[in-house]
Design a protein around this motif. Structure first.
Motif, PDB file in Angstrom:
ATOM      1  N   LEU A 180       0.918  -1.169   0.153  1.00  0.00           N
ATOM      2  CA  LEU A 180      -0.072   0.077   0.131  1.00  0.00           C
ATOM      3  C   LEU A 180       0.765   1.383  -0.114  1.00  0.00           C
ATOM      4  O   LEU A 180       1.729   1.536   0.957  1.00  0.00           O
ATOM      5  N   ILE A 181       0.859   1.997  -1.141  1.00  0.00           N
ATOM      6  CA  ILE A 181       1.729   3.163  -1.105  1.00  0.00           C
ATOM      7  C   ILE A 181       0.902   4.436  -0.758  1.00  0.00           C
ATOM      8  O   ILE A 181      -0.247   4.813  -1.455  1.00  0.00           O
ATOM      9  N   MET A 182       1.554   5.149   0.191  1.00  0.00           N
ATOM     10  CA  MET A 182       1.095   6.372   0.793  1.00  0.00           C
ATOM     11  C   MET A 182       2.203   7.480   0.680  1.00  0.00           C
ATOM     12  O   MET A 182       2.835   7.671   1.543  1.00  0.00           O
ATOM     13  N   PRO A 183       1.996   8.195  -0.356  1.00  0.00           N
ATOM     14  CA  PRO A 183       2.693   9.472  -0.621  1.00  0.00           C
ATOM     15  C   PRO A 183       2.702  10.548   0.559  1.00  0.00           C
ATOM     16  O   PRO A 183       1.429  10.637   0.996  1.00  0.00           O
ATOM     17  N   LEU A 184       3.904  10.910   1.059  1.00  0.00           N
ATOM     18  CA  LEU A 184       3.773  11.925   1.744  1.00  0.00           C
ATOM     19  C   LEU A 184       4.021  13.354   1.361  1.00  0.00           C
ATOM     20  O   LEU A 184       3.675  14.420   1.758  1.00  0.00           O
ATOM     21  N   THR A 185       4.818  12.992   0.128  1.00  0.00           N
ATOM     22  CA  THR A 185       4.977  14.483  -0.849  1.00  0.00           C
ATOM     23  C   THR A 185       4.063  13.932  -1.959  1.00  0.00           C
ATOM     24  O   THR A 185       4.141  12.932  -2.707  1.00  0.00           O
ATOM     25  N   GLU A 186       3.367  14.958  -2.644  1.00  0.00           N
ATOM     26  CA  GLU A 186       2.451  14.933  -3.685  1.00  0.00           C
ATOM     27  C   GLU A 186       3.252  14.434  -4.909  1.00  0.00           C
ATOM     28  O   GLU A 186       4.441  15.113  -5.083  1.00  0.00           O
ATOM     29  N   GLY A 187       3.266  13.273  -5.506  1.00  0.00           N
ATOM     30  CA  GLY A 187       3.515  12.944  -6.727  1.00  0.00           C
ATOM     31  C   GLY A 187       4.748  11.831  -6.365  1.00  0.00           C
ATOM     32  O   GLY A 187       5.536  11.165  -7.215  1.00  0.00           O
ATOM     33  N   ALA A 188       5.110  11.522  -5.040  1.00  0.00           N
ATOM     34  CA  ALA A 188       6.025  10.490  -4.610  1.00  0.00           C
ATOM     35  C   ALA A 188       5.500   9.052  -5.157  1.00  0.00           C
ATOM     36  O   ALA A 188       4.482   8.996  -5.390  1.00  0.00           O
ATOM     37  N   THR A 189       6.509   8.251  -5.673  1.00  0.00           N
ATOM     38  CA  THR A 189       6.192   6.988  -6.295  1.00  0.00           C
ATOM     39  C   THR A 189       6.775   6.012  -5.636  1.00  0.00           C
ATOM     40  O   THR A 189       8.005   6.140  -5.245  1.00  0.00           O
ATOM     41  N   PHE A 190       6.301   4.588  -5.574  1.00  0.00           N
ATOM     42  CA  PHE A 190       6.973   3.538  -4.969  1.00  0.00           C
ATOM     43  C   PHE A 190       7.310   2.612  -6.260  1.00  0.00           C
ATOM     44  O   PHE A 190       6.242   2.043  -6.782  1.00  0.00           O
ATOM     45  N   ASP A 191       8.536   2.175  -6.615  1.00  0.00           N
ATOM     46  CA  ASP A 191       8.568   1.191  -7.907  1.00  0.00           C
ATOM     47  C   ASP A 191       7.806   1.920  -9.117  1.00  0.00           C
ATOM     48  O   ASP A 191       7.509   1.236  -9.665  1.00  0.00           O
ATOM     49  N   GLY A 192       7.553   3.376  -9.005  1.00  0.00           N
ATOM     50  CA  GLY A 192       7.136   3.629 -10.448  1.00  0.00           C
ATOM     51  C   GLY A 192       5.613   4.005  -9.908  1.00  0.00           C
ATOM     52  O   GLY A 192       4.968   4.390 -11.068  1.00  0.00           O
TER      53      GLY A 192
ATOM     54  N   ASN B 196      10.705  11.120  -6.132  1.00  0.00           N
ATOM     55  CA  ASN B 196      10.013  12.404  -6.164  1.00  0.00           C
ATOM     56  C   ASN B 196       9.608  12.791  -4.739  1.00  0.00           C
ATOM     57  O   ASN B 196       8.213  13.131  -4.651  1.00  0.00           O
ATOM     58  N   GLY B 197      10.222  12.420  -3.796  1.00  0.00           N
ATOM     59  CA  GLY B 197       9.668  12.777  -2.543  1.00  0.00           C
ATOM     60  C   GLY B 197       9.665  11.547  -1.339  1.00  0.00           C
ATOM     61  O   GLY B 197      10.308  10.539  -1.478  1.00  0.00           O
ATOM     62  N   ARG B 198       8.827  11.987  -0.462  1.00  0.00           N
ATOM     63  CA  ARG B 198       8.533  10.942   0.740  1.00  0.00           C
ATOM     64  C   ARG B 198       7.243   9.954   0.690  1.00  0.00           C
ATOM     65  O   ARG B 198       6.357  10.656   0.127  1.00  0.00           O
ATOM     66  N   ALA B 199       7.414   8.801   1.157  1.00  0.00           N
ATOM     67  CA  ALA B 199       6.217   8.095   1.269  1.00  0.00           C
ATOM     68  C   ALA B 199       6.304   7.068   2.301  1.00  0.00           C
ATOM     69  O   ALA B 199       7.611   6.536   2.646  1.00  0.00           O
ATOM     70  N   LEU B 200       5.191   6.716   2.553  1.00  0.00           N
ATOM     71  CA  LEU B 200       5.117   5.333   3.483  1.00  0.00           C
ATOM     72  C   LEU B 200       4.642   4.238   2.648  1.00  0.00           C
ATOM     73  O   LEU B 200       3.847   4.477   1.730  1.00  0.00           O
ATOM     74  N   VAL B 201       5.083   2.926   3.070  1.00  0.00           N
ATOM     75  CA  VAL B 201       4.639   1.645   2.305  1.00  0.00           C
ATOM     76  C   VAL B 201       4.543   0.727   3.394  1.00  0.00           C
ATOM     77  O   VAL B 201       5.109   0.448   4.277  1.00  0.00           O
ATOM     78  N   LEU B 202       2.987   0.302   3.265  1.00  0.00           N
ATOM     79  CA  LEU B 202       2.829  -0.854   4.082  1.00  0.00           C
ATOM     80  C   LEU B 202       3.112  -2.120   3.298  1.00  0.00           C
ATOM     81  O   LEU B 202       2.460  -2.259   2.023  1.00  0.00           O
ATOM     82  N   TYR B 203       3.663  -2.916   4.074  1.00  0.00           N
ATOM     83  CA  TYR B 203       3.856  -4.286   3.302  1.00  0.00           C
ATOM     84  C   TYR B 203       3.227  -5.465   3.739  1.00  0.00           C
ATOM     85  O   TYR B 203       3.287  -5.677   5.068  1.00  0.00           O
ATOM     86  N   LEU B 204       2.397  -6.136   3.050  1.00  0.00           N
ATOM     87  CA  LEU B 204       1.649  -7.483   3.590  1.00  0.00           C
ATOM     88  C   LEU B 204       2.539  -8.691   2.819  1.00  0.00           C
ATOM     89  O   LEU B 204       2.541  -8.600   1.698  1.00  0.00           O
ATOM     90  N   LEU B 205       2.976  -9.343   3.832  1.00  0.00           N
ATOM     91  CA  LEU B 205       3.678 -10.573   3.202  1.00  0.00           C
ATOM     92  C   LEU B 205       3.368 -11.971   3.844  1.00  0.00           C
ATOM     93  O   LEU B 205       2.974 -12.179   4.947  1.00  0.00           O
ATOM     94  N   PRO B 206       2.672 -12.648   2.893  1.00  0.00           N
ATOM     95  CA  PRO B 206       1.990 -13.861   3.052  1.00  0.00           C
ATOM     96  C   PRO B 206       3.226 -15.162   4.150  1.00  0.00           C
ATOM     97  O   PRO B 206       4.327 -15.056   3.664  1.00  0.00           O
ATOM     98  N   GLN B 207       2.929 -15.280   5.316  1.00  0.00           N
ATOM     99  CA  GLN B 207       3.632 -16.092   5.963  1.00  0.00           C
ATOM    100  C   GLN B 207       4.842 -15.299   6.736  1.00  0.00           C
ATOM    101  O   GLN B 207       5.901 -16.028   7.024  1.00  0.00           O
ATOM    102  N   GLY B 208       4.926 -13.970   6.307  1.00  0.00           N
ATOM    103  CA  GLY B 208       6.023 -13.142   6.607  1.00  0.00           C
ATOM    104  C   GLY B 208       7.342 -13.400   5.932  1.00  0.00           C
ATOM    105  O   GLY B 208       8.371 -12.982   6.413  1.00  0.00           O
ATOM    106  N   ALA B 209       7.352 -14.114   4.776  1.00  0.00           N
ATOM    107  CA  ALA B 209       8.357 -14.545   4.220  1.00  0.00           C
ATOM    108  C   ALA B 209       8.950 -13.517   3.332  1.00  0.00           C
ATOM    109  O   ALA B 209       8.278 -12.950   2.536  1.00  0.00           O
ATOM    110  N   ILE B 210      10.383 -13.302   3.421  1.00  0.00           N
ATOM    111  CA  ILE B 210      11.242 -12.255   2.612  1.00  0.00           C
ATOM    112  C   ILE B 210      12.470 -12.741   2.909  1.00  0.00           C
ATOM    113  O   ILE B 210      12.890 -13.283   3.840  1.00  0.00           O
TER     114      ILE B 210
END
Length: 155
Positions: A104-116, A136-150
């Motif tokens: 879930l990509i939540m820009p804190l700066t208008e126009g900020a992107t996550f991986d485009g 293009n600025g600041r963003a918060l990103v919420l990651y949901l990982l099945p089984q917490g796997a990374i």
């Protein structure tokens, strides 16, 4: 907002994701169901901003990235772990998603992107990999990982 309230909010989303394949159709469904500006999107974004301000989200820092896993994969979150990162014009460490990743990509700066991607949802399928990048600025990103796997790599 407290972590328990945040978990309840997340569980309302993960209940709808349980058992679904992580693919482009899921990304399209998420962006149609809870687009940027929707009530659910706004509630999640506000909860993340509040959690960061209150210090229970993104409570670690390395290499200019604030991050933190707020929940391991739990039955209450339908087997998804929950991480939130705060990034500004930076690429994070390369990693693989053994079971996929929902962002879930939540820009804190208008126009900020996550991986485009602009504000909204992005889904990576099982076995995918990337260097998560905010531009293009600041963003918060919420990651949901099945089984917490990374799996972090040296790449």
């Amino acid at each position: 907002m407290f972590p328990q309230e945040f978990q309840h909010l997340i569980a309302g989303v993960t209940a709808q994701l349980d058992g679904r394949p992580l693919d482009a159709s899921l990304a399209a469904w998420l962006n149609a169901t809870w687009p940027a500006g929707s009530t659910t999107f706004r509630e999640l974004a506000q909860a993340c901003r509040d959690g960061v301000a209150e210090g229970w989200l993104c409570n670690r820092e390395a290499g200019g990235i604030r991050y933190g896993r707020i929940f391991k994969a739990l039955p209450e979150t339908h087997g998804f772990s929950v991480d939130v990162v705060a990034m500004q014009d930076i690429a994070g460490p390369h990693h693989v998603h053994p079971h996929g990743e929902i962002d879930l990509i939540m820009p804190l700066t208008e126009g900020a992107t996550f991986d485009g991607h602009p504000a909204g949802w992005c889904v990576y399928g099982p076995g995918s990999a990337h260097r998560p990048t905010v531009a293009n600025g600041r963003a918060l990103v919420l990651y949901l990982l099945p089984q917490g796997a990374i799996e972090f790599t040296a790449t």
